[in-house]
Write an enzyme that holds these catalytic residues in place. Structure first.
Site, PDB file in Angstrom:
ATOM      1  N   ASN A 224      14.498 -19.694   9.816  1.00  0.00           N
ATOM      2  CA  ASN A 224      15.931 -19.573  10.097  1.00  0.00           C
ATOM      3  C   ASN A 224      16.667 -20.743   9.448  1.00  0.00           C
ATOM      4  OD1 ASN A 224      15.906 -21.821  12.128  1.00  0.00           O
ATOM      5  ND2 ASN A 224      14.654 -20.368  13.272  1.00  0.00           N
ATOM      6  N   PRO A 225      17.963 -20.615   9.193  1.00  0.00           N
ATOM      7  CA  PRO A 225      18.712 -21.678   8.515  1.00  0.00           C
ATOM      8  C   PRO A 225      18.679 -23.020   9.237  1.00  0.00           C
ATOM      9  CG  PRO A 225      19.943 -19.634   8.415  1.00  0.00           C
ATOM     10  CD  PRO A 225      18.781 -19.381   9.329  1.00  0.00           C
ATOM     11  N   TYR A 226      18.609 -23.014  10.558  1.00  0.00           N
ATOM     12  CA  TYR A 226      18.511 -24.280  11.292  1.00  0.00           C
ATOM     13  C   TYR A 226      17.255 -25.034  10.888  1.00  0.00           C
ATOM     14  CZ  TYR A 226      17.648 -27.445  15.229  1.00  0.00           C
ATOM     15  OH  TYR A 226      17.361 -28.543  15.996  1.00  0.00           O
ATOM     16  N   GLY A 227      16.104 -24.360  10.948  1.00  0.00           N
ATOM     17  CA  GLY A 227      14.851 -25.001  10.567  1.00  0.00           C
ATOM     18  C   GLY A 227      14.822 -25.373   9.092  1.00  0.00           C
ATOM     19  N   LYS A 230      16.997 -28.501   8.473  1.00  0.00           N
ATOM     20  CA  LYS A 230      16.314 -29.704   8.963  1.00  0.00           C
ATOM     21  C   LYS A 230      15.182 -30.108   8.025  1.00  0.00           C
ATOM     22  CE  LYS A 230      18.089 -31.089  12.979  1.00  0.00           C
ATOM     23  NZ  LYS A 230      18.510 -32.479  13.249  1.00  0.00           N
TER      24      LYS A 230
END
Length: 423
Positions: A224-227, A230
């Site tokens: 996902n874009p969050y991971g 990061k």
């Protein structure tokens, strides 16, 4: 603190940064009244009182020409905490202040709470211990001014948007806020010779591993874009550390729960973000009647009860890991650690513990999976135990939820709003 003390540099006299950003009340709408002049007078008086209160809260604590935050002092370590008005960042600031660090919090309050800053100031009123600067970490000029006006020994970088579901809806926002902002921070650290960084990362960088538990050597394949954002930030940090004398610690969190046991701080997400937030917040909202019930997304995973498995880490244990990492920081050394309990709990198990903690039979609605989620994630924390002498102490899920619930009950609407603080 032996390692960190090696990174202290010669003192530079700097003038205190004055934040010029104004607060806007344009979102408040007032209805017309026949007694309009009298009504407008009341509104203006309320606005003046509110603004005065906000200025007091956000104003840097020292007004003297010789500002303690701009110079080095023997035996005092000055830590910049980005995102320090947020849930985890505020708890980290609290722990640092308890341990006699000097703390500067930078936050734009888009996700953080001015109430958390006020709570910290009430507990630590000395003018040389804590300052708050209202600024956006995406504003390179503002970040540079902050560094030029302060003498930082280390940075704890928490500032970030941090919801998996939201990242699927707004990916560009996540790459900008997490990855690009970290680059701006590193450029400022390089320019002003700050050589210690503790970075707030996530187990979401691992994606959906084939084997459990997750170790630091587990391949990072975020889904996902969050991971992904990061992981990109991690890569930038590691590339820069290879060409500098920076001491870096990357901490990959698992699912954070809990609250300050003294009741000073808690978790208070903005109402519009509740649907993306942590399951603990949703459970408490349901228990308080703020929402009609709890929605559990995903019951067909290949787990014992069909719901996701997660590793729930108490926030006080998490910030303890940050302080241990800070104390162990050394030049030219990089540490990467998982921060979890090493034990997975299912979402259904979590919900049952929340019901017991609140004493309320929360209504639960089971829905389809949320995009970007993964079925099972829990850590192997053996590396951080061996190298930093850290282990999770608050592993009783029910006890952590009971402490958090106590804060939630006494802060039904979260931290007080600036308007409420004026009266």
């Amino acid at each position: 603190m032996k390692g960190l003390s090696q990174m202290f540099h010669s003192s530079r006299s700097r003038s205190q940064l004055r934040s010029s950003r104004s607060w806007s009340f344009s979102e408040i709408e007032y209805s017309e009244s026949r007694r309009k002049p009298h009504f407008i007078g009341k509104v203006l008086m309320t606005a003046l009182l509110t603004t005065f209160c906000i200025i007091i809260v956000k104003q840097p604590p020292s007004f003297s020409s010789s500002n303690v935050f701009s110079r080095r002092e023997a035996g005092v370590i000055h830590v910049l905490v980005t995102g320090g008005a947020g849930y985890i960042g505020s708890h980290a600031a609290l722990r640092l202040l308890k341990d006699s660090y000097r703390v500067t919090i930078v936050d734009n309050l888009s996700r953080g709470n001015i109430g958390a800053i006020k709570a910290l100031q009430q507990q630590f009123p000395p003018l040389d211990r804590l300052q708050f600067i209202l600024a956006d970490m995406g504003d390179a000029k503002a970040v540079s001014r902050i560094f030029s006006s302060n003498s930082f020994d280390a940075v704890m970088h928490f500032a970030a948007v941090a919801y998996v579901g939201e990242s699927m809806l707004e990916p560009l926002r996540y790459y900008s806020n997490i990855t690009a902002n970290t680059l701006i921070l590193l450029e400022a650290m390089a320019a002003y010779d700050v050589k210690t960084l503790i970075y707030s990362s996530t187990c979401a960088t691992y994606g959906q591993p084939e084997k459990m538990p997750i170790t630091e050597d587990t391949p990072q394949v975020p889904i996902n874009p969050y991971g992904k954002a990061k992981k990109m930030a991690e890569d930038i940090i590691l590339d820069y550390s290879n060409k500098s004398a920076m001491g870096v610690t990357i901490l990959r969190y698992f699912n954070v729960i809990g609250s300050d046991p003294n009741g000073w701080l808690g978790e208070s997400p903005r109402p519009e973000l509740r649907e993306h937030g942590r399951i603990s917040g949703a459970c408490f909202d349901a228990a308080l009647g703020i929402i009609p019930g709890l929605k559990v997304k995903g019951t067909d995973y290949g787990t014992a009860d069909g719901t996701c498995i997660r590793d729930y880490i108490d926030v006080t244990d998490l910030v303890d890991a940050h302080v241990k990492a800070l104390n162990k920081a050394e030049p030219n050394k990089v540490g990467i650690y998982n921060v979890g309990t090493g034990k997975g709990r299912s979402v259904k198990e979590f919900v049952e513990a929340c019901k017991k903690a609140t004493g309320i039979d929360i209504q639960v609605e089971y829905l389809s999976r949320r995009p970007g989620d993964y079925p099972e994630v829990y850590s192997d924390p053996s590396k951080i135990k061996k190298e930093l002498n850290w282990t999770a102490k608050n592993t009783d899920l029910l006890a952590s939820l009971q402490i958090a619930w106590k804060w939630q009950k006494s802060h039904r609407h979260g931290y007080e709003s600036p308007l409420a603080m004026a009266f």
